[in-house]
Motif scaffolding. Structure first.
Motif, PDB file in Angstrom:
ATOM      1  N   ARG A  14       0.807  -1.223   0.000  1.00  0.00           N
ATOM      2  CA  ARG A  14       0.000   0.000   0.000  1.00  0.00           C
ATOM      3  C   ARG A  14       0.839   1.270   0.000  1.00  0.00           C
ATOM      4  NH1 ARG A  14      -3.672  -0.301   5.092  1.00  0.00           N
ATOM      5  NH2 ARG A  14      -3.947  -2.394   4.224  1.00  0.00           N
ATOM      6  N   SER A  15       2.149   1.159   0.240  1.00  0.00           N
ATOM      7  CA  SER A  15       2.993   2.352   0.267  1.00  0.00           C
ATOM      8  C   SER A  15       3.077   3.025  -1.103  1.00  0.00           C
ATOM      9  CB  SER A  15       4.402   2.002   0.750  1.00  0.00           C
ATOM     10  OG  SER A  15       5.068   1.154  -0.176  1.00  0.00           O
ATOM     11  N   TYR A  16       2.769   2.296  -2.173  1.00  0.00           N
ATOM     12  CA  TYR A  16       2.815   2.865  -3.520  1.00  0.00           C
ATOM     13  C   TYR A  16       1.597   3.739  -3.819  1.00  0.00           C
ATOM     14  CZ  TYR A  16       6.739  -0.159  -4.787  1.00  0.00           C
ATOM     15  OH  TYR A  16       7.976  -0.766  -4.866  1.00  0.00           O
ATOM     16  N   VAL A  17       0.504   3.520  -3.097  1.00  0.00           N
ATOM     17  CA  VAL A  17      -0.737   4.260  -3.348  1.00  0.00           C
ATOM     18  C   VAL A  17      -0.723   5.537  -2.520  1.00  0.00           C
ATOM     19  CG1 VAL A  17      -3.247   4.207  -3.273  1.00  0.00           C
ATOM     20  CG2 VAL A  17      -1.974   2.116  -3.795  1.00  0.00           C
ATOM     21  N   LYS A  18      -0.613   6.680  -3.199  1.00  0.00           N
ATOM     22  CA  LYS A  18      -0.543   7.969  -2.531  1.00  0.00           C
ATOM     23  C   LYS A  18      -1.569   8.910  -3.145  1.00  0.00           C
ATOM     24  CE  LYS A  18       4.408   7.230  -1.814  1.00  0.00           C
ATOM     25  NZ  LYS A  18       5.770   7.735  -2.071  1.00  0.00           N
ATOM     26  N   ILE A  19      -1.577  10.142  -2.660  1.00  0.00           N
ATOM     27  CA  ILE A  19      -2.540  11.117  -3.164  1.00  0.00           C
ATOM     28  C   ILE A  19      -2.369  11.331  -4.663  1.00  0.00           C
ATOM     29  CG2 ILE A  19      -1.013  13.058  -2.585  1.00  0.00           C
ATOM     30  CD1 ILE A  19      -3.528  14.707  -2.073  1.00  0.00           C
ATOM     31  N   GLY A  20      -1.124  11.266  -5.137  1.00  0.00           N
ATOM     32  CA  GLY A  20      -0.874  11.453  -6.557  1.00  0.00           C
ATOM     33  C   GLY A  20      -1.478  10.359  -7.420  1.00  0.00           C
ATOM     34  N   THR A  21      -1.604   9.153  -6.858  1.00  0.00           N
ATOM     35  CA  THR A  21      -2.215   8.048  -7.602  1.00  0.00           C
ATOM     36  C   THR A  21      -3.655   8.388  -7.952  1.00  0.00           C
ATOM     37  OG1 THR A  21      -0.824   6.520  -6.340  1.00  0.00           O
ATOM     38  CG2 THR A  21      -2.648   5.563  -7.577  1.00  0.00           C
ATOM     39  N   ILE A  22      -4.365   8.971  -6.975  1.00  0.00           N
ATOM     40  CA  ILE A  22      -5.761   9.374  -7.210  1.00  0.00           C
ATOM     41  C   ILE A  22      -5.807  10.557  -8.165  1.00  0.00           C
ATOM     42  CG2 ILE A  22      -7.920  10.017  -6.097  1.00  0.00           C
ATOM     43  CD1 ILE A  22      -6.808   7.263  -5.289  1.00  0.00           C
ATOM     44  N   LEU A  23      -4.887  11.524  -7.991  1.00  0.00           N
ATOM     45  CA  LEU A  23      -4.863  12.688  -8.877  1.00  0.00           C
ATOM     46  C   LEU A  23      -4.619  12.278 -10.321  1.00  0.00           C
ATOM     47  CD1 LEU A  23      -2.807  15.259  -6.739  1.00  0.00           C
ATOM     48  CD2 LEU A  23      -5.233  15.350  -7.294  1.00  0.00           C
ATOM     49  N   CYS A  24      -3.712  11.305 -10.518  1.00  0.00           N
ATOM     50  CA  CYS A  24      -3.435  10.828 -11.877  1.00  0.00           C
ATOM     51  C   CYS A  24      -4.683  10.220 -12.504  1.00  0.00           C
ATOM     52  CB  CYS A  24      -2.311   9.795 -11.848  1.00  0.00           C
ATOM     53  SG  CYS A  24      -0.673  10.483 -11.523  1.00  0.00           S
ATOM     54  N   MET A  25      -5.433   9.483 -11.723  1.00  0.00           N
ATOM     55  CA  MET A  25      -6.630   8.825 -12.238  1.00  0.00           C
ATOM     56  C   MET A  25      -7.719   9.846 -12.576  1.00  0.00           C
ATOM     57  SD  MET A  25      -8.796   5.688 -10.513  1.00  0.00           S
ATOM     58  CE  MET A  25      -9.394   6.672  -9.133  1.00  0.00           C
ATOM     59  N   VAL A  26      -7.816  10.901 -11.750  1.00  0.00           N
ATOM     60  CA  VAL A  26      -8.910  11.872 -11.905  1.00  0.00           C
ATOM     61  C   VAL A  26      -8.575  12.967 -12.915  1.00  0.00           C
ATOM     62  CG1 VAL A  26     -10.266  13.626 -10.696  1.00  0.00           C
ATOM     63  CG2 VAL A  26      -9.799  11.438  -9.584  1.00  0.00           C
ATOM     64  N   CYS A  27      -7.313  13.425 -12.930  1.00  0.00           N
ATOM     65  CA  CYS A  27      -6.944  14.607 -13.724  1.00  0.00           C
ATOM     66  C   CYS A  27      -6.522  14.287 -15.158  1.00  0.00           C
ATOM     67  CB  CYS A  27      -5.806  15.362 -13.039  1.00  0.00           C
ATOM     68  SG  CYS A  27      -6.228  16.015 -11.416  1.00  0.00           S
ATOM     69  N   GLY A  28      -6.192  13.041 -15.440  1.00  0.00           N
ATOM     70  CA  GLY A  28      -5.685  12.693 -16.768  1.00  0.00           C
ATOM     71  C   GLY A  28      -6.622  13.074 -17.894  1.00  0.00           C
TER      72      GLY A  28
END
Length: 280
Positions: A142-156
């Motif tokens: 789970r250490s790989y999943v960060k706020i940026g992971t969600i931002l990448c999914m939403v903002c792309g």
């Protein structure tokens, strides 16, 4: 009573010295606090003073941590914008979908055929697969999943739409291969560079990019080689499910991984320089 205090202070001398080293030797108030232990002053006052000292230090560390987190997220968003400029050029070249979207396309077509859901779209399928990847990563590490992971999914998506609006009029159906191939190659290089900035921001990486990154880290293998294998796997699975690929897909699968491998150390130096300049 004074002797009792001295015995207590002697018994905890080692722990106190450790705390002193952790908090820094330059803090005069803390040094005075230590002295009070050895001269037999009230231990409760010493304890309260120690708590206040630690609390103040932690607040400073928290502020620095928040500032660093904000800077890293901004770096991630810059890298994400660069990467999706590359994706937009790739799509405008219209020579085939990138490897991950071949998989998304295949899953979408298979589900549409099996279920007949009218509300199912390519975009919803993309988000669903990314969500499943995130769930898998939460189990693996789970250490790989960060706020940026969600931002990448939403903002792309919105970033691609923005660049498509700006650059779309420059491309027409009459554009020949002599235009599309250089645009495609440039898109792959820009995508790889932006992707490595996102990775080195350490604020989180897009779910599909994390697949190769996690495998590379866990297997201790070169990222560029793992990326090519993962992209080829996406294409193979997507094609079997009904996805379509073209010459652009092959170029992307063979070019993005090696280019990312070259860009990773460069992006690391850029990110470290920005962090070092901002967080002084």
């Amino acid at each position: 009573m004074e002797n009792e205090h001295c015995r207590i202070a002697d018994r905890h001398e080692n722990q106190i010295e450790i705390i002193k080293r952790l908090l820094g030797n330059t803090n005069k108030r803390f040094c005075m606090l230590l002295q009070s232990f050895f001269v037999g002053l009230n231990l409760r006052d010493c304890y309260n003073e120690l708590r206040r000292n630690i609390k103040e230090r932690c607040l400073v560390m928290l502020k620095r941590s928040m500032k660093e987190t904000i800077v890293r997220v901004v770096i991630l968003l810059v890298g994400l914008t660069i990467a999706h400029l590359g994706v937009t050029l790739f799509l405008l070249a219209d020579l085939g979908a990138d490897p991950f979207n071949v998989l998304v396309q295949g899953v979408f077509r298979m589900l549409a055929k099996v279920t007949g859901w009218g509300l199912l779209t390519h975009g919803y399928t993309h988000i669903s697969i990314c969500f499943l990847i995130i769930l898998a990563l939460l189990i693996v590490d789970r250490s790989y999943v960060k706020i940026g992971t969600i931002l990448c999914m939403v903002c792309g998506g919105p970033i691609i739409d923005f660049f498509t609006y700006l650059l779309g009029p420059l491309f027409t159906e009459e554009s020949g291969l002599w235009v599309k191939l250089p645009v495609l190659a440039a898109g792959c290089v820009i995508l790889a560079f932006g992707m490595t900035i996102v990775i080195k921001s350490d604020a989180g990486t897009g779910p599909n990019d994390l697949v190769a990154l996690v495998i590379s880290d866990k297997a201790h293998a070169k990222f560029s080689i793992v990326r090519v294998i993962v992209d080829a796997s996406f294409v193979a699975a997507g094609f079997c499910l009904g996805g379509v690929f073209g010459i652009g897909t092959i170029i992307c699968a063979g070019l993005v991984g090696p280019t990312a491998g070259i860009c990773l150390p460069v992006s690391e130096k850029i990110v470290d320089k920005v962090l070092g300049g901002v967080l002084k």
